[in-house]
Design a protein around this motif. Structure first.
Motif, PDB file in Angstrom:
ATOM      1  N   SER A 192      55.485  33.280 -63.878  1.00 55.26           N
ATOM      2  CA  SER A 192      54.180  33.356 -63.215  1.00 55.26           C
ATOM      3  C   SER A 192      53.788  31.944 -62.765  1.00 55.26           C
ATOM      4  N   LEU A 193      52.680  31.825 -62.029  1.00 52.50           N
ATOM      5  CA  LEU A 193      52.255  30.506 -61.538  1.00 52.50           C
ATOM      6  C   LEU A 193      52.040  29.509 -62.665  1.00 52.50           C
ATOM      7  N   ILE A 207      62.545  33.074 -59.519  1.00 50.79           N
ATOM      8  CA  ILE A 207      61.412  33.578 -58.746  1.00 50.79           C
ATOM      9  C   ILE A 207      60.105  33.438 -59.523  1.00 50.79           C
ATOM     10  N   ILE A 208      59.071  33.004 -58.788  1.00 51.67           N
ATOM     11  CA  ILE A 208      57.685  33.022 -59.290  1.00 51.67           C
ATOM     12  C   ILE A 208      57.049  34.281 -58.723  1.00 51.67           C
ATOM     13  N   GLN A 209      56.507  35.133 -59.575  1.00 54.14           N
ATOM     14  CA  GLN A 209      55.869  36.355 -59.093  1.00 54.14           C
ATOM     15  C   GLN A 209      54.350  36.232 -59.266  1.00 54.14           C
ATOM     16  N   LEU A 210      53.622  36.613 -58.236  1.00 51.40           N
ATOM     17  CA  LEU A 210      52.164  36.535 -58.276  1.00 51.40           C
ATOM     18  C   LEU A 210      51.554  37.938 -58.298  1.00 51.40           C
ATOM     19  N   PHE A 240      53.912  27.683 -53.887  1.00 51.00           N
ATOM     20  CA  PHE A 240      53.513  27.956 -55.270  1.00 51.00           C
ATOM     21  C   PHE A 240      51.982  28.005 -55.357  1.00 51.00           C
ATOM     22  N   ALA A 241      51.416  28.974 -54.663  1.00 53.52           N
ATOM     23  CA  ALA A 241      49.961  29.126 -54.579  1.00 53.52           C
ATOM     24  C   ALA A 241      49.648  30.581 -54.263  1.00 53.52           C
ATOM     25  N   GLU A 242      48.391  30.956 -54.458  1.00 51.10           N
ATOM     26  CA  GLU A 242      48.011  32.348 -54.196  1.00 51.10           C
ATOM     27  C   GLU A 242      47.991  32.670 -52.709  1.00 51.10           C
TER      28      GLU A 242
END
Length: 333
Positions: A309-310, A330-333, A99-101
């Motif tokens: 999102s984050l 899902i987390i989308q970046l 969970f990071a860029e």
């Protein structure tokens, strides 16, 4: 870079979005620009401290166990990956942080994404795929022609486990809800039982193997349908002595897990059967095998329509905790 972290274990979901330095990579690591990360029940187990006997973390901790993304940079000893490759991974349990860029991960733990798949769908594959693969090949040591029962297998785990089991030559029986029946029959499941109208323990017997997704309440029924010498592996019921030995845990941890699992070990042994527990680890070589199965059979795990999102990770974790889910979150970046 932005990263979702916890500063201590807590019964509540207390995550913060922090600015932290971009990870530095070692000679054997790649730096991945994360494009999508999946949110799993294991995140809740980690943040509440429920798995700290298996893996304790220094704080603050960046959460997230699996992701997909683009290779940004490679270490000097990395040979199989280059900048721009689309990759995915179940991160090593002792070095999570999806969970990071960006995330740094050893080349041995990643694989190239299935061809033609988007990042969100790819991010939903590694953890469940590896759980199924390790349960079948390592814990059950199942061989072609044997029968595998997956009670409660109509969710995201079954969507990956069934095609993997079929590719490994097994006969597969799943119990689940009525609405998933046609979808699972289309994936090649040999028998599908609607749990509301059919009790599998009244219908089945002499099953070679069971993968438990439901937990302790189902243990006696699952054990009852196994043949003598059969194995039951659980994702939920809890670790035991054999698990602690395989993980080479210290004496105290081994004792604690032996005590925790003794009820299940004794019950299984009494019937001439065996109880196992699986806690999935990262493995790039196995993930490549799963990728082949996914590509050949065009396995597309369901992704929940709520994409986060984050800065919405807390909401995503709440959704996983409370439901209802229509696929992987899902987390989308």
């Amino acid at each position: 870079m932005k990263a979702v972290q916890i500063k201590n274990y807590s019964k509540n979901i207390n995550t913060t979005l922090n600015d932290i330095p971009k990870p530095q990579i070692s000679d054997s690591e790649v730096l991945i620009q994360v494009k999508a990360a999946a949110v799993n029940p294991v995140e809740l187990l980690i943040l509440t401290g429920s798995v700290k006997l298996i893996q304790d973390y220094p704080m603050p901790l960046t959460l997230g166990n699996e992701c997909s993304g683009i290779v940004e940079q490679t270490g000097s000893k990395v040979r199989e990956f280059q900048k721009g490759d689309r990759v995915y991974t179940r991160l090593p349990i002792n070095k999570i942080g999806a969970f990071a860029e960006y995330v740094a991960v050893d080349q041995k733990e990643i694989a190239k994404m299935p061809k033609g798949y988007d990042f969100a769908t790819a991010a939903a594959i590694p953890l469940t795929g590896l759980t199924a693969y390790q349960a079948i090949t390592e814990e059950l040591e199942a061989t072609p022609g044997q029968t595998l029962l997956i009670p409660g297998g109509s969710g995201s785990f079954g969507q990956m486990a069934v095609p993997i089991a079929k590719a490994l030559g097994l006969r597969v029986v799943v119990t689940g809800n009525a609405r998933a029946k046609e979808q699972f029959l289309a994936t090649g499941v040999d028998r599908y039982l609607d749990y509301k109208t059919e009790n599998y323990w009244e219908i089945l017997s002499d099953v070679d193997h069971v993968i438990d997704t439901l937990g302790p309440d189902e243990f006696e029924h699952e054990l009852a349908v196994l043949k003598k010498g059969g194995r039951l592996v659980s994702l939920r019921t809890g670790p035991n002595k054999a698990f602690a030995q395989r993980k080479q845990f210290s004496g105290l941890k081994k004792l604690l897990f032996s005590l925790a699992g003794s009820k299940y070990d004794k019950a299984a042994k009494k019937q001439g059967k065996e109880y196992r527990f699986v806690f999935v680890r990262s493995d790039g070589a196995q993930l490549r095998k799963i990728t082949e199965i996914v590509e050949q059979q065009q396995v597309k795990p369901a992704v929940d329509p709520h994409i986060f999102s984050l800065d919405q990770v807390k909401d995503a974790l709440q959704l996983v905790a409370k439901g209802p889910l229509n696929g992987k979150v899902i987390i989308q970046l």
